[in-house]
Design a protein around this motif. Structure first.
Motif, PDB file in Angstrom:
ATOM      1  N   SER A  38       0.826  -1.198   0.000  1.00  0.00           N
ATOM      2  CA  SER A  38       0.000   0.000   0.000  1.00  0.00           C
ATOM      3  C   SER A  38       0.868   1.258   0.000  1.00  0.00           C
ATOM      4  O   SER A  38       1.858   1.338   0.712  1.00  0.00           O
ATOM      5  CB  SER A  38      -0.894  -0.019   1.235  1.00  0.00           C
ATOM      6  OG  SER A  38      -1.796   1.045   1.171  1.00  0.00           O
ATOM      7  N   SER A  43      -1.556   2.978  -7.848  1.00  0.00           N
ATOM      8  CA  SER A  43      -2.721   3.683  -8.381  1.00  0.00           C
ATOM      9  C   SER A  43      -2.289   4.925  -9.139  1.00  0.00           C
ATOM     10  O   SER A  43      -2.835   5.240 -10.196  1.00  0.00           O
ATOM     11  CB  SER A  43      -3.662   4.093  -7.255  1.00  0.00           C
ATOM     12  OG  SER A  43      -4.160   2.957  -6.620  1.00  0.00           O
ATOM     13  N   THR A  44      -1.311   5.615  -8.594  1.00  0.00           N
ATOM     14  CA  THR A  44      -0.831   6.829  -9.249  1.00  0.00           C
ATOM     15  C   THR A  44      -0.337   6.500 -10.655  1.00  0.00           C
ATOM     16  O   THR A  44      -0.644   7.202 -11.614  1.00  0.00           O
ATOM     17  CB  THR A  44       0.292   7.446  -8.405  1.00  0.00           C
ATOM     18  OG1 THR A  44      -0.185   7.617  -7.081  1.00  0.00           O
ATOM     19  CG2 THR A  44       0.730   8.773  -8.953  1.00  0.00           C
TER      20      THR A  44
END
Ligand SMILES: Nc1ncnc2c1ncn2[C@@H]1O[C@H](COP(=O)(O)OP(=O)(O)OP(=O)(O)O)[C@@H](O)[C@H]1O
Ligand SMILES: [Mg+2]
Lengths: 353, 294
Positions: A38, A43-44
């Motif tokens: 995480s 995601s970026t």
């Protein structure tokens, strides 16, 4: 039919860089999985490909065309979001038809496409329902449907299965893999679950704090992890990583001396190193170079995971033994490992030696 | 999840309820009952005695062209105030939602009008548009508009509508902004990827998801225009010219306090009470059935 190329992709938020130059060429029809803990920037990375975040440096190209400055809608991509992002006020049908309508497709063509997608995803009979009237798995399928009706060049998935329960996750994982193979669409898939990553991927990108530590097919990453981080991240139970010291006869680790496949060439004797040994490669033996005292047994049926303490300095090793293996707690167990299964990493940089 | 507090006896809950009940009874039920009673009675010529008159007061109202005109004025006024308060509120909220830097400052500034009492707001607008001393009135004159809302009924109505709506924009802005911020950004992103232009994104995704907020605000604004704008009317036009800006709530006051027709005025307030009860009931029905988007 499309290729996706990332070249030196970087992203900074207010001067703080979170993605430090990722390069990868995704071949036509290939499914590449980005995996990492995480906050490592998965995601970026995906959102830069989608056009939802600006690119700080580097390029994203689809089919050889640089799309850095292209609007998301003009990139010909489809994205499946972690929370599905279904439009709550529209039926499943309208959710899937939305993108086609926005592109001005004819009514009958839309109907044909949505119904075909619904058939593939076993959504027939649910098309008139609103998202809140669907189960988690069904919503997931509608989200997939919304992506596939568009027949885009590239699929982007951001942890699409993380809101499902364990059983459904396994089932949907298989379905996604089958669907992607059937459609042959180039895909980038983000997950923090290494098992999901291993099963889905043609190739994996292991991200560690904004850096792509290693890119390659799952088995290559498993067999030859490029860094200690990749070694610890890929494989379950996780690889044992303990400090050791190179000596002429091999490597001194956890109170024993283990021979190496290629003696020498991996550093001068006396050099401290990080030694990696997979639990499945540590086998209980009559006598082995290593010995642990059993602290805990995990009986999984087919296998028994042995957690033990080695030496006097609190080093813990995990080994995977056959299901019938049943030592008593506190018993000493000798462990052997084949020389080719020893991984050595630099103590400071974590790089493979 | 619902949390319930369980009390052992009846005394403690009773004591806790008393202040609220007392306030409600003294300031609402009692005057309401009085108004109701009064609305069924008629006074003699000297105002010394009253006698029961049945629904005569109500019948007289609905036979009075003045009263019906006031109804019509109120409808136009409320609808215009609602629209003119909602649309800018939504527009400002959409713009403020996009602002990243200095967002707190914008919000604070946009909320100031709401902190101003209706009467003060009325005075403010009155000064701005006063035909003899108003700055904006002078500007209008200069532009060649014959501005004198003391004489021109449409101008007077426009002015009170503007003054009343202006104050309510802040309130609507606040609720719309909260509504916008409750919409998951991923929905808007998904529609962007699906090929919707910003305008279509707004009308196909954002606006439908704001429906509950919009409906709530619509009712609140109508209630506001009906009942809370007395101060604005009183300070800007006193209901004039003629009766062109005499909305129902103003007429209640005027007929009762100035005209001393207590029976007729009470009947009017009973009708207003019925309207507010109806609006509240609609609101509650709606909130109960309200769709909760996940
Ligand atoms: N809008 C933003 N502004 C500032 N920092 C951000 C923003 N979005 C993400 N970050 C930071 O960038 C880093 C990477 O975030 P990202 O969302 O890509 O992580 P992730 O790998 O997807 O994690 P997860 O598995 O939890 O989803 C994090 O440290 C995060 O705090
Ligand atoms: Mg993420």
């Amino acid at each position: 039919m499309a290729t996706l190329t990332l070249d030196g992709l970087r992203k900074s938020y207010n001067e703080r860089e979170v993605v430090h130059g990722v390069s990868c060429a995704v071949a036509d029809g290939e499914l590449v999985v980005v995996v990492g803990p995480s906050g490592c920037g998965k995601s970026t990375l995906l959102r830069m490909v989608a056009g939802l975040e600006t690119v700080t440096a580097g390029t994203v190209s689809i089919d050889g065309r640089v799309v850095n400055a292209v609007e998301p809608k003009d990139r010909d991509i489809a994205m499946v979001f972690q929370n599905y992002a279904l439009y709550p006020h529209m039926s499943a049908y309208d959710n899937m038809a939305y993108g086609l309508r926005m592109r001005g497709m004819a009514r009958e063509e839309i109907r044909t496409r949505v119904e075909r997608a619904a058939a593939i995803l076993q959504l027939d009979g649910l098309l008139e329902r609103k998202p809140r009237q669907l189960s988690g798995g069904q919503r997931q399928r509608v989200a997939m449907g919304r992506a596939i009706v568009r027949d885009p060049k590239v699929f982007l998935f951001d942890e699409p299965l993380s809101n499902l329960d364990a059983q459904l996750r396994v089932q949907m994982r298989v379905e996604i893999k089958r669907l992607q193979q059937q459609l042959g669409t180039t895909s980038l898939y983000v997950t923090h679950d290494q098992v999901e990553a291993m099963t889905l991927a043609d190739r994996l990108i292991v991200m560690n704090a904004g850096i792509a530590d290693q890119i390659g097919p799952p088995l290559e990453l498993y067999e030859r992890p490029a860094t200690a981080f990749v070694a610890g991240f890929i494989g379950s139970p996780a690889m044992n990583l303990v400090r050791g010291r190179l000596i002429a006869a091999g490597v001194e680790v956890a109170g024993g001396v283990v021979p190496l496949a290629v003696a020498g060439g991996r550093g001068e004797p006396g050099r401290p190193v990080l030694v990696g040994m997979r639990p499945e490669h540590l086998e209980p033996a009559e006598s082995g170079p290593l010995s642990v005292r059993v602290e805990l047994l995990e009986r999984l049926g087919a296998d028994t995971i042995v957690h033990g303490a080695a030496g006097g300095d609190g080093i813990r090793l995990t080994a995977r033994a056959p299901g019938g293996f049943a030592p008593a707690l506190g018993d000493p167990v000798a462990l052997a490992i084949r020389p080719e299964h020893i991984h050595l990493f630099d103590l400071d940089t974590g790089k493979r030696l | 999840m619902e949390r319930r507090v369980v009390f052992a006896g009846w005394l403690c809950p009773a004591v806790l309820l008393v202040p609220q009940m007392a306030v409600t009874i003294v300031f609402f039920f009692w005057p309401a009952a009085q108004a109701f009673n009064e609305s069924l009675r008629r006074g003699d010529a000297f105002g010394l005695t009253t006698h029961f008159a049945g629904v005569a007061n109500f019948a007289a109202l609905f036979a009075s062209p003045n009263y019906l005109a006031s109804f019509w004025i109120t409808a136009v006024f409320s609808a215009s105030v609602a629209v003119l308060a909602l649309a800018p509120g939504l527009l400002l909220a959409v713009m403020a939602d996009r602002v990243v830097r200095g967002a707190a400052l914008y919000k604070t500034v946009l909320l100031i009008p709401y902190a101003i009492a209706p009467a003060i707001a009325g005075v403010l607008w009155m000064f701005l548009f006063n035909p003899s001393i108003g700055v904006l009135a002078a500007l209008l004159r200069w532009l060649g508009i014959d501005w004198n809302y003391f004489l021109d009924a449409p101008q007077a109505i426009m002015l009170v509508i503007l003054a009343a709506a202006w104050k309510q924009v802040s309130y609507n802005f606040l609720f719309f902004l909260a509504g916008l911020q409750a919409i998951p950004p991923s929905l808007v992103e998904a529609s962007a990827i699906d090929g919707a232009s910003p305008r279509r994104r707004f009308w196909t995704i954002v606006f439908p998801l704001l429906t509950p907020t919009t409906f709530f605000l619509l009712v609140v604004n109508i209630v506001y225009a009906f009942f809370d704008t007395f101060g604005v009317i009183h300070n800007v036009t006193q209901g004039g010219p003629g009766q062109s800006t005499e909305i129902l709530v103003y007429k209640v006051w005027y007929d009762g306090i100035v005209g001393l027709d207590l029976g007729g005025s009470s009947a009017q307030s009973v009708i207003l009470m019925a309207i507010v009860i109806a609006l509240t009931a609609i609101q509650f029905r709606f909130i109960e059935r309200r769709v909760h988007y996940a």
